[in-house]
Design a protein around this motif. Structure first.
Motif, PDB file in Angstrom:
ATOM      1  N   MET A   1       0.832  -1.177   0.000  1.00 49.22           N
ATOM      2  CA  MET A   1       0.000   0.000   0.000  1.00 49.22           C
ATOM      3  C   MET A   1       0.876   1.241   0.000  1.00 49.22           C
ATOM      4  O   MET A   1       1.954   1.248   0.566  1.00 49.22           O
ATOM      5  N   THR A   2       0.395   2.297  -0.622  1.00 49.36           N
ATOM      6  CA  THR A   2       1.156   3.534  -0.650  1.00 49.36           C
ATOM      7  C   THR A   2       0.964   4.308   0.638  1.00 49.36           C
ATOM      8  O   THR A   2      -0.013   4.120   1.364  1.00 49.36           O
ATOM      9  N   ARG A   3       1.874   5.186   0.908  1.00 50.20           N
ATOM     10  CA  ARG A   3       1.810   6.000   2.118  1.00 50.20           C
ATOM     11  C   ARG A   3       0.699   7.034   2.008  1.00 50.20           C
ATOM     12  O   ARG A   3       0.549   7.678   0.979  1.00 50.20           O
ATOM     13  N   ARG A   4      -0.065   7.187   3.089  1.00 50.11           N
ATOM     14  CA  ARG A   4      -1.167   8.154   3.109  1.00 50.11           C
ATOM     15  C   ARG A   4      -0.620   9.570   3.169  1.00 50.11           C
ATOM     16  O   ARG A   4       0.335   9.835   3.865  1.00 50.11           O
ATOM     17  N   ARG A   5      -1.245  10.488   2.462  1.00 53.77           N
ATOM     18  CA  ARG A   5      -0.805  11.881   2.444  1.00 53.77           C
ATOM     19  C   ARG A   5      -1.436  12.709   3.554  1.00 53.77           C
ATOM     20  O   ARG A   5      -0.865  13.678   3.998  1.00 53.77           O
ATOM     21  N   ASN A   6      -2.627  12.344   3.996  1.00 56.45           N
ATOM     22  CA  ASN A   6      -3.278  13.095   5.070  1.00 56.45           C
ATOM     23  C   ASN A   6      -3.394  12.217   6.303  1.00 56.45           C
ATOM     24  O   ASN A   6      -3.328  11.010   6.234  1.00 56.45           O
ATOM     25  N   HIS A   7      -3.561  12.873   7.415  1.00 62.51           N
ATOM     26  CA  HIS A   7      -3.673  12.153   8.682  1.00 62.51           C
ATOM     27  C   HIS A   7      -5.072  11.587   8.839  1.00 62.51           C
ATOM     28  O   HIS A   7      -6.061  12.211   8.455  1.00 62.51           O
TER      29      HIS A   7
END
Length: 90
Positions: A1-7
């Motif tokens: 999975m790709t890293r999330r940009r928002n919290h």
């Protein structure tokens, strides 16, 4: 999975078990719907619009399929099929 940009603001945990199921609903005159049912809670996954499909919708559907396949493989690997039907974590 790709890293999330928002919290993350919140997390909803829906456990599988008796009554949990996933059902795809292909419709001839609108875009498909994926229903995830967890007893009294249902989650409907749809495209960004009911009458068209975007490239982002296709990308998400492919990502969902890959991650669901990985989840299924992990669950199968963790289940050892004990006679009591409970299984154990690998």
């Amino acid at each position: 999975m790709t890293r999330r940009r928002n919290h993350r603001v919140s997390i909803i945990n829906l456990n599988t078990g008796r009554g949990a199921r996933a059902t795809s609903h292909p419709y001839p005159t609108r875009t498909p719907v994926l229903a995830l049912d967890f007893g009294a809670v249902s989650v409907l996954v749809t495209t960004s619009a009911g009458d068209l499909v975007t490239a982002a919708d296709v990308d998400f559907a492919r990502q969902l399929a890959r991650e669901a396949d990985q989840f299924a493989r992990s669950v199968e690997r963790s289940f050892h099929g004990l006679p009591n039907g409970q299984g154990v974590a690998a």
